[in-house]
Structures are given as C-alpha cells and as structure tokens.
Scaffold this active site. Structure first.
Site, mmCIF file in Angstrom:
data_model
loop_
_atom_site.group_PDB
_atom_site.id
_atom_site.type_symbol
_atom_site.label_atom_id
_atom_site.label_comp_id
_atom_site.label_asym_id
_atom_site.label_seq_id
_atom_site.Cartn_x
_atom_site.Cartn_y
_atom_site.Cartn_z
ATOM 1 N N ASP A 100 -17.397 -83.104 94.119
ATOM 2 C CA ASP A 100 -18.393 -82.327 94.859
ATOM 3 C C ASP A 100 -19.121 -83.257 95.838
ATOM 4 O O ASP A 100 -19.441 -84.400 95.516
ATOM 5 C CB ASP A 100 -19.403 -81.705 93.882
ATOM 6 C CG ASP A 100 -20.209 -80.594 94.520
ATOM 7 O OD1 ASP A 100 -20.025 -79.419 94.159
ATOM 8 O OD2 ASP A 100 -21.056 -80.901 95.413
ATOM 9 N N ASN A 111 -20.171 -70.046 89.303
ATOM 10 C CA ASN A 111 -21.241 -69.239 89.884
ATOM 11 C C ASN A 111 -20.645 -68.031 90.604
ATOM 12 O O ASN A 111 -19.779 -68.192 91.464
ATOM 13 C CB ASN A 111 -22.063 -70.070 90.875
ATOM 14 C CG ASN A 111 -22.799 -71.212 90.191
ATOM 15 O OD1 ASN A 111 -23.319 -71.044 89.085
ATOM 16 N ND2 ASN A 111 -22.844 -72.377 90.821
ATOM 17 N N VAL A 141 -20.068 -70.987 98.193
ATOM 18 C CA VAL A 141 -18.742 -71.032 98.830
ATOM 19 C C VAL A 141 -17.886 -69.899 98.246
ATOM 20 O O VAL A 141 -17.637 -69.876 97.034
ATOM 21 C CB VAL A 141 -18.048 -72.395 98.617
ATOM 22 C CG1 VAL A 141 -16.660 -72.386 99.248
ATOM 23 C CG2 VAL A 141 -18.891 -73.527 99.191
ATOM 24 N N HIS A 165 -14.337 -71.471 92.243
ATOM 25 C CA HIS A 165 -14.271 -72.876 91.845
ATOM 26 C C HIS A 165 -14.993 -73.060 90.536
ATOM 27 O O HIS A 165 -15.996 -72.395 90.260
ATOM 28 C CB HIS A 165 -14.877 -73.800 92.917
ATOM 29 C CG HIS A 165 -16.199 -73.345 93.431
ATOM 30 N ND1 HIS A 165 -16.340 -72.289 94.306
ATOM 31 C CD2 HIS A 165 -17.454 -73.780 93.166
ATOM 32 C CE1 HIS A 165 -17.624 -72.108 94.584
ATOM 33 N NE2 HIS A 165 -18.319 -72.994 93.892
ATOM 34 N N HIS A 181 -17.051 -75.771 88.401
ATOM 35 C CA HIS A 181 -17.731 -77.071 88.432
ATOM 36 C C HIS A 181 -17.487 -77.767 87.090
ATOM 37 O O HIS A 181 -17.729 -77.173 86.038
ATOM 38 C CB HIS A 181 -19.250 -76.897 88.577
ATOM 39 C CG HIS A 181 -19.706 -76.241 89.841
ATOM 40 N ND1 HIS A 181 -20.270 -76.945 90.882
ATOM 41 C CD2 HIS A 181 -19.720 -74.942 90.226
ATOM 42 C CE1 HIS A 181 -20.608 -76.111 91.850
ATOM 43 N NE2 HIS A 181 -20.287 -74.886 91.473
HETATM 44 P P1 AMP Z 1 -21.366 -72.961 94.449
HETATM 45 O O1 AMP Z 1 -22.846 -73.072 94.688
HETATM 46 O O2 AMP Z 1 -21.035 -72.678 93.005
HETATM 47 O O3 AMP Z 1 -20.693 -72.008 95.399
HETATM 48 O O4 AMP Z 1 -20.790 -74.416 94.694
HETATM 49 C C1 AMP Z 1 -20.348 -74.870 95.922
HETATM 50 C C2 AMP Z 1 -20.281 -76.360 95.813
HETATM 51 O O5 AMP Z 1 -19.467 -76.858 96.848
HETATM 52 C C3 AMP Z 1 -21.630 -77.072 95.913
HETATM 53 O O6 AMP Z 1 -21.870 -77.818 94.738
HETATM 54 C C4 AMP Z 1 -21.461 -77.970 97.140
HETATM 55 O O7 AMP Z 1 -22.113 -79.205 97.005
HETATM 56 C C5 AMP Z 1 -19.947 -78.117 97.225
HETATM 57 N N1 AMP Z 1 -19.393 -78.422 98.539
HETATM 58 C C6 AMP Z 1 -19.663 -77.818 99.722
HETATM 59 N N2 AMP Z 1 -18.930 -78.357 100.711
HETATM 60 C C7 AMP Z 1 -18.162 -79.320 100.142
HETATM 61 C C8 AMP Z 1 -17.189 -80.243 100.629
HETATM 62 N N3 AMP Z 1 -16.853 -80.297 101.925
HETATM 63 N N4 AMP Z 1 -16.607 -81.092 99.745
HETATM 64 C C9 AMP Z 1 -16.949 -81.074 98.440
HETATM 65 N N5 AMP Z 1 -17.845 -80.215 97.909
HETATM 66 C C10 AMP Z 1 -18.451 -79.362 98.747
#
Ligand code: AMP
Length: 118
Positions: free
Chosen positions: A31, A91, A100, A104, A106
C-alpha cells in the site's frame, strides 16, 4: 469502456509497483500509505468493483484472494500465530472507507492491531 482503476494499471504494469505476490487470479503489492509496518493489498486481476458485487462466477477468485493472504503472510514472516499474526480487511462502500472501486484485501501486520477497529 470505463477508465482503468489505479490497481488495474498496476496489474497491467502501466504503473510501476513491485509485486509481493502474483498468480493467475490475483496480484499483491505494498500500500502506498501503509497503516502498519506491513500493509499489502491483494487484488483480483479481474475487475470486481467491491466484495458485495461479486457473483458465483467469482468464487474461485474470492478464494484465491484468501489463499494468497496466507502465502504472503508466510513470505513476509508474519504467519506464526503465537509470535506474529495479521489482519485482513475489505472495505465496501462509504461507511467502510472504500476509496478505490476495485476489490482489494488489505493485509496488515507487524504491530499489535486494536480491536474493535475504528
Ligand atoms: P480502500 O480505502 O479500502 O479503498 O483502500 C484503498 C487503498 O489503496 C488505500 O489504503 C490507499 O493508500 C491505497 N492506494 C491508493 N493508490 C495506491 C497506489 N498507487 N499504490 C498502492 N496503494 C495505493
């Protein structure tokens, strides 16, 4: 066709990010804003926007995400349940903090994690 998600661009190697793990169905990378010493995102190669929108057709992919988590935990040295351990978080939607729209998992580890979560 809709714009690729940032995670799809990483999977397609259009944005560089070292992969922690990869198989036919999933890929994993660190992340960008880690919330623990180890914070890995495990992402299906097929775009499923969020877990509640997965279908029976996605069953193997959903299983692959969790199997990958165990393998990654082992690889990163946090699988031992008595000395280490890890947490998986998914999430879905606004109240959960989804940012996003590409499913995914975590994987968080490397420090004690509070329960209940925030
Ligand atoms: P969520 O809030 O569950 O949708 O998690 C999205 C995650 O993606 C967050 O923890 C961000 O820090 C991570 N994230 C966003 N852009 C990138 C990226 N380019 N590379 C790695 N992680 C990312």
């Amino acid at each position: 066709m809709s714009e690729k998600t940032i995670f799809q661009k990483i999977i397609d190697r259009e944005i560089p990010a070292p992969l922690v793990y990869e198989d036919d169905l999933v890929a994993a990378f660190h992340d960008i804003a880690p919330q623990a010493p180890i914070h890995v995102l495990i992402v299906p190669k097929k775009l499923i926007p969020r877990v509640g929108e997965a279908t029976l057709e996605d069953q193997a992919t959903l299983g692959a995400l969790l199997l990958a988590a165990g393998k990654i935990a082992e690889k990163l040295g946090v699988k031992d349940r008595s000395t280490e351990g890890f947490r998986l978080v998914i999430n879905h939607g606004k109240n959960a903090g989804e940012t996003v729209p590409h499913l995914h998992v975590h994987l968080l580890a490397g420090r004690p994690l509070d329960w209940p979560p925030g």
